[in-house]
Design a protein around this motif. Structure first.
Motif, PDB file in Angstrom:
ATOM      1  N   ARG A  70     -42.797  15.303   3.598  1.00 57.30           N
ATOM      2  CA  ARG A  70     -42.565  14.077   4.364  1.00 57.30           C
ATOM      3  C   ARG A  70     -43.011  14.322   5.803  1.00 57.30           C
ATOM      4  O   ARG A  70     -42.600  15.290   6.416  1.00 57.30           O
ATOM      5  CB  ARG A  70     -41.083  13.713   4.339  1.00 57.30           C
ATOM      6  CG  ARG A  70     -40.629  12.973   3.115  1.00 57.30           C
ATOM      7  CD  ARG A  70     -40.265  13.913   1.976  1.00 57.30           C
ATOM      8  NE  ARG A  70     -39.532  13.206   0.934  1.00 57.30           N
ATOM      9  CZ  ARG A  70     -38.274  13.519   0.585  1.00 57.30           C
ATOM     10  NH1 ARG A  70     -37.645  14.530   1.143  1.00 57.30           N
ATOM     11  NH2 ARG A  70     -37.669  12.815  -0.343  1.00 57.30           N
TER      12      ARG A  70
ATOM     13  N   PRO B 102     -42.993  12.396   9.217  1.00 55.62           N
ATOM     14  CA  PRO B 102     -42.698  11.292  10.118  1.00 55.62           C
ATOM     15  C   PRO B 102     -43.653  11.314  11.306  1.00 55.62           C
ATOM     16  O   PRO B 102     -44.153  12.369  11.695  1.00 55.62           O
ATOM     17  CB  PRO B 102     -41.266  11.587  10.568  1.00 55.62           C
ATOM     18  CG  PRO B 102     -41.141  13.074  10.451  1.00 55.62           C
ATOM     19  CD  PRO B 102     -41.996  13.479   9.298  1.00 55.62           C
TER      20      PRO B 102
ATOM     21  N   ARG C 297     -29.449  10.406   8.725  1.00 56.39           N
ATOM     22  CA  ARG C 297     -30.839  10.824   8.643  1.00 56.39           C
ATOM     23  C   ARG C 297     -31.486  10.932  10.023  1.00 56.39           C
ATOM     24  O   ARG C 297     -31.367  10.031  10.838  1.00 56.39           O
ATOM     25  CB  ARG C 297     -31.633   9.813   7.816  1.00 56.39           C
ATOM     26  CG  ARG C 297     -31.141   9.702   6.386  1.00 56.39           C
ATOM     27  CD  ARG C 297     -31.904   8.629   5.644  1.00 56.39           C
ATOM     28  NE  ARG C 297     -31.424   8.531   4.259  1.00 56.39           N
ATOM     29  CZ  ARG C 297     -31.947   7.703   3.365  1.00 56.39           C
ATOM     30  NH1 ARG C 297     -32.937   6.896   3.701  1.00 56.39           N
ATOM     31  NH2 ARG C 297     -31.472   7.680   2.142  1.00 56.39           N
TER      32      ARG C 297
ATOM     33  N   HIS D 163     -34.752  10.953  10.376  1.00 63.01           N
ATOM     34  CA  HIS D 163     -35.752   9.891  10.228  1.00 63.01           C
ATOM     35  C   HIS D 163     -35.247   8.970   9.129  1.00 63.01           C
ATOM     36  O   HIS D 163     -34.970   9.435   8.011  1.00 63.01           O
ATOM     37  CB  HIS D 163     -37.115  10.480   9.863  1.00 63.01           C
ATOM     38  CG  HIS D 163     -37.662  11.370  10.944  1.00 63.01           C
ATOM     39  ND1 HIS D 163     -38.368  10.887  12.018  1.00 63.01           N
ATOM     40  CD2 HIS D 163     -37.548  12.718  11.133  1.00 63.01           C
ATOM     41  CE1 HIS D 163     -38.690  11.899  12.818  1.00 63.01           C
ATOM     42  NE2 HIS D 163     -38.204  13.017  12.310  1.00 63.01           N
ATOM     43  N   ASP D 164     -35.118   7.698   9.447  1.00 61.40           N
ATOM     44  CA  ASP D 164     -34.451   6.777   8.523  1.00 61.40           C
ATOM     45  C   ASP D 164     -35.107   6.767   7.149  1.00 61.40           C
ATOM     46  O   ASP D 164     -34.441   6.561   6.138  1.00 61.40           O
ATOM     47  CB  ASP D 164     -34.458   5.355   9.112  1.00 61.40           C
ATOM     48  CG  ASP D 164     -33.656   5.283  10.407  1.00 61.40           C
ATOM     49  OD1 ASP D 164     -32.909   6.251  10.689  1.00 61.40           O
ATOM     50  OD2 ASP D 164     -33.795   4.289  11.133  1.00 61.40           O
ATOM     51  N   GLU D 165     -36.416   7.033   7.108  1.00 61.28           N
ATOM     52  CA  GLU D 165     -37.136   6.917   5.833  1.00 61.28           C
ATOM     53  C   GLU D 165     -37.089   8.215   5.027  1.00 61.28           C
ATOM     54  O   GLU D 165     -37.639   8.279   3.929  1.00 61.28           O
ATOM     55  CB  GLU D 165     -38.593   6.501   6.097  1.00 61.28           C
ATOM     56  CG  GLU D 165     -39.488   7.557   6.764  1.00 61.28           C
ATOM     57  CD  GLU D 165     -39.343   7.654   8.296  1.00 61.28           C
ATOM     58  OE1 GLU D 165     -38.332   7.175   8.850  1.00 61.28           O
ATOM     59  OE2 GLU D 165     -40.229   8.256   8.925  1.00 61.28           O
TER      60      GLU D 165
END
Lengths: 161, 792
Positions: B94, B96, B156, B158-160
């Protein structure tokens, strides 16, 4: 702004400074003597050491106005009159007592102050005196050797190479 | 008789004169006509939602020229990670976005969400405080602890990104079952859980950047504290600001140390360029020391469980590690490579262990980004291994020296392919071990320990036999491993008409002494005086390309590119000599700076060839062009593998837990050595950084994500009276088999090999002193930790 005058490396200088202007700022920004370095802002690292009236001082800890009338010496004033390296500077080069060079001006200034008060320091005395100067590159090994060599001592036996 | 010139000489460093006289040129030393000052507005909370930023009061303050917020960079690119890592399930990591200024959320204390530019530094600083006062940030719970970060799906960074997990990596996944089986059937399994403490690199020069823009030409210039100016240029142009690459010059002048922290591109570099364009004036920014602590990429920060399966005689049959690695709030450029391919690939160490498996989860937290710091991944691997092997030897009642000797790869086994995908080309690990034992007078240890005991002190001896992979990096290999760029390097050798030489190298010297050492290499090969050679580095307008200095790559990769370019110069020189001497090119030899017709006394000196190259009257231009300048690219076909044995002797005061390091001994194999004085200096410095990690350095965040160690008053670094002289040797050399200089790299060795030697020594002292229950203490070994461990 207040006018301040002092002698720096044998020359009379003056400038207008704020009350909060540090000696280190005055040297670097006012006089463009950028050999005096700023490494930490908290008087811990010693990259800014200069001599004020013969004493080693962290110039980030002294206001420029407090140096009014003082005799200040910086790294730019440490070479011999003919421009050649002084004994201490030469010893630092001979013994690889510097790498990135950032702490070096402060180290040389501290070394000069040490040898003035203790012309033949032991290894332990050199290490203790340098407690206010941080070097991140050399591990101090060659700085200690350089200072002892500059004091005229035989350093060949200090550590195996 | 030692050489006084060229390769192997202890040539004094030419760069020293400017550093010793205060005439170096570091970024913050430069004054620009019309310059302005930028100050960043930084988050004081670790995690928060930016509700509003009101800059109106600040904008009206004296001297304020412009204010930027994250909004201004929302449409431009982010600062990317250089390596794409895939998880065990095949999914990509991931990633970000890492913006120039935080937008929407702040993710660590120090995360910049705005910047003020003003006529003076004081005005910018005052206005930055006003921006902070006009900002509303809704604080969110901070994610600091690694295990909690992974366990808590609702909170989190990072929200995603659920679970705050960047990736879950296995190396090598195909090894896993065999390792599990070997571990299960092993006669003995040693288990050790340890923390590789988070460190702040702390180059003595704080980061600093100056942006300039010339409206008439559209050209930008960035002067910055970088180990890697070409990479910064590439990232700014191709990813972050989209500046046409031919319109940007990046200069890294004298740089006061890096240790990894200045490899990477940082947001402030983009900010000063954008601001310079907006204002049409130079914009400068220099970090205060606390800003450096808050925002320089940190190092290490692993929590590891290592298991070593062994036979009763100490033969290792399997190694398995499980690690949580902190990557901080954003991915710094090398942050995904450091805990994986610079760490997992080294988990076999210098040992002939048949089964190795590494599992590593990289975790986002509300802390500063973590990336490569001196050694980068390899210190973490070495620490885990060397601590665990010592523990295993103790559990089996065996001598730690003999256990290592039993497992070391032997000289007849090279090239040796490890189960974690590296092929060591050459080495002699027994030789460095024997050398270190001899140098440290291990035979006399018992007598010294008795003497300590008589004084009420506990003496201990600690060993580490370390290896690393460096000379970063073979592009074809790192490409397979996920690197988004090749890591070759380039050099141009320009011979002037009078025979003096400029070498443009992609390496950057920030303490390593390239200006001296590279000149030695050139002088040796071309048979000319060192003083006729000038090394040019750190300026993208002068140098064809380069990947900078880190990963002990400067000589092995950049130096090899210089060697290749010199081969081309010699070839061209032979053509010129053949023309001048009316001989066949094939008959021309080159030796000691002289081009000669073989078997005759006809010859031309290097200087005569150079002169002829620029002022010819009668060259056949179809076959012989004037000029003597060549560029070469060099891509290594393997990593290099320096290795060695380190011994540390300590004395513990049982009443206070304080530890004195009495001696430190290093026997290293760096392959061929170009300048022994410089190599020794690199080892001294690396060892002391490693002693710092082992004894006093520690980066402490509290549970709210506040950095408790954010100045030199709180973060302990070794000072002169904390450390002993370091005894070094590099005589057990096995030259690298695949680069033309036979060099392996020495910059990181000290920091890799030393921490486990120190900790092993302290544990040894405590065990000998009757504290049998103390089998491990996490670094740093402060008196309080040692004292507490002794009292169990």
């Amino acid at each position: 702004m207040t006018k301040v005058s002092m002698s720096v490396n044998g020359k009379t200088v003056s400038g207008d400074v704020e009350g909060r202007t540090l000696l280190s700022e005055f040297l670097r920004e006012g006089l463009r003597l950028t050999g005096t370095h700023i490494g930490c802002d908290t008087s811990q690292c010693g990259a800014c050491v200069v001599h004020v009236d013969g004493e080693a001082v962290k110039s980030c800890t002294m206001l420029a106005l407090d140096a009014e009338g003082a005799e200040v010496r910086t790294i730019e004033g440490m070479a011999n009159a003919d421009g050649s390296l002084s004994v201490i500077q030469q010893a630092f080069q001979d013994h690889h007592g510097l790498q990135c060079g950032f702490c070096t001006p402060g180290m040389v200034m501290s070394a000069a102050a040490l040898l003035k008060e203790n012309p033949k320091p032991t290894e332990a005395e050199v290490r203790e005196y340098l407690e206010g100067n941080i070097c991140r590159c050399t591990g101090y090994h060659n700085i200690v050797k350089a200072i002892m060599a500059a004091s005229g001592q035989d350093v060949s036996a200090i550590a195996a190479e | 008789m030692p050489k006084d010139h060229g390769i192997g000489a202890r040539s004094k460093r030419r760069e020293d004169v400017r550093f010793l006289t205060g005439t170096g040129h570091y970024t913050d030393d430069m004054a620009m006509q019309g310059q302005t000052y930028a100050v960043m507005v930084r988050s004081t909370v670790a995690h928060g939602k930016i509700v509003s930023i009101d800059t109106s009061e600040a904008a009206a303050m004296p001297g304020v020229l412009t204010i930027f917020t994250g909004e201004d960079f929302a449409e431009v690119g982010g600062n990317p990670a250089g390596w794409l890592i895939h998880s065990r399930d095949g999914s990509p990591m991931r990633e970000p976005k890492r913006p120039v200024l935080a937008h929407g959320k702040v993710r660590h204390v120090g995360d910049a969400y705005a910047a003020v530019v003003a006529e003076t530094y004081a005005q910018a600083k005052d206005a930055a405080e006003a921006v902070a006062a006009g900002t509303v940030i809704e604080e969110l719970p901070a994610i600091v602890d690694l295990a909690a970060a992974v366990a808590n799906a609702d909170n989190r960074v990072h929200d995603e990104i659920p679970d705050n997990l960047c990736f879950d990596w296995g190396w090598i996944e195909d090894n896993r079952e065999a390792v599990d089986a070997a571990m299960k059937s092993a006669e003995h399994v040693t288990v050790l859980e340890l923390v590789n403490n988070r460190l702040v690199p702390n180059a003595m020069e704080p980061r600093s950047s100056i942006g300039e823009y010339h409206p008439a030409s559209g050209e930008y210039k960035l002067t910055t504290t970088s180990q890697n100016p070409h990479l910064t240029k590439l990232l700014v142009c191709a990813f972050v600001l989209g500046i046409p690459e031919h319109k940007l010059t990046v200069v890294a002048p004298d740089v006061g140390g890096g240790f990894g922290s200045k490899i990477y591109h940082y947001g402030e570099e983009a900010l000063v360029l954008a601001a310079a364009k907006k204002l049409g004036r130079p914009v400068r920014w220099t970090a205060e020391r606390t800003e450096s602590f808050l925002t320089d990429a940190h190092g290490r920060d692993h929590v590891t469980k290592i298991e070593v399966g062994a036979k009763k005689d100490g033969e290792i049959v399997a190694i398995r590690t499980t690690t949580l690695a902190n990557v901080g709030a954003y991915l710094s450029n090398f942050s995904t490579a450091t805990p994986t391919f610079l760490h997992g690939t080294l988990m076999a160490g210098p040992y002939k262990v048949p089964n190795v498996y590494v599992n590593l989860k990289a975790v986002f937290t509300n802390t500063a980004p973590v990336d490569a710091y001196r050694g980068a991944g390899r210190p973490e691997a070495t620490y885990s291994l060397e601590r665990a092997i010592d523990k295993m030897a103790r559990e089996l009642g065996l001598d730690p020296v003999e256990v290592r000797r039993k497992n070391l790869i032997t000289p007849d086994m090279f090239p040796y392919t490890t189960p974690v995908a590296l092929q060591y080309d050459t080495g002699n690990y027994q030789a460095t071990l024997d050398k270190a034992l001899e140098m440290a007078d291990v035979a006399g240890f018992e007598a010294r320990a008795a003497e300590s005991k008589a004084r009420g002190k506990l003496r201990g001896l600690g060993l580490s036999t370390w290896i690393e992979a460096c000379g970063i990096a073979p592009s074809h290999l790192v490409g397979q491993l996920g690197s988004r760029v090749g890591l070759y390097d380039a050099a141009t050798v320009r011979v002037s008409a009078t025979g003096t030489i400029q070498v443009m190298t992609g390496a950057h010297s920030h303490g390593q002494g390239h200006e001296t050492v590279f000149a030695q290499v050139v002088a040796e090969k071309l048979g000319i005086p060192e003083e006729n050679v000038e090394i040019v580095h750190g300026d993208t307008s002068k140098i064809p390309f380069g990947m900078g200095s880190y990963g002990s790559r400067s000589l092995a990769v950049c130096g090899s590119a210089i060697d290749r370019a010199m081969d081309k110069i010699i070839d061209k020189g032979k053509k010129i000599a053949a023309h001048m001497l009316e001989a066949s090119e094939g008959d021309i030899t080159f030796e000691n700076g002289s081009f000669a017709v073989a078997g005759t006394d006809k010859a031309k000196s290097f200087g005569e060839i150079a002169f002829s190259a620029y002022v010819p009257h009668n060259y056949p231009l179809e076959t012989l062009e004037p000029g003597l300048e060549e560029t070469a690219f060099y891509d290594p076909n393997n990593f290099t593998y320096p290795a060695g044995a380190y011994l540390c002797e300590v004395e513990v005061d049982p009443d206070t837990g304080s530890v004195d390091i009495l001696s430190f001994t290093c026997a290293d194999d760096f392959g061929n050595v170009m300048n022994p004085m410089v190599v020794e200096g690199q080892v001294h410095g690396g060892v002391v950084q490693g002693i710092g990690q082992a004894m006093i350095e520690h980066t402490a965040y509290d549970e709210t994500g506040q950095l408790l160690t954010a100045s030199y008053m709180d973060y302990a670094m070794p000072r002169a009276d904390d450390v002993p002289m370091v005894t070094v040797d590099h005589s057990c050399a096995t030259p690298c088999t695949h680069n033309p200089l036979g060099v392996k790299g020495c910059g990181e060795a000290g920091a890799i090999g030393s921490p486990p030697a120190v900790v092993n020594a302290v544990i040894d002292a405590l065990q000998r002193g009757g504290y049998a229950h103390v089998t491990h203490i996490d670094m740093p070994l402060t008196p309080s930790r040692v004292w507490a461990a002794m009292r169990g």
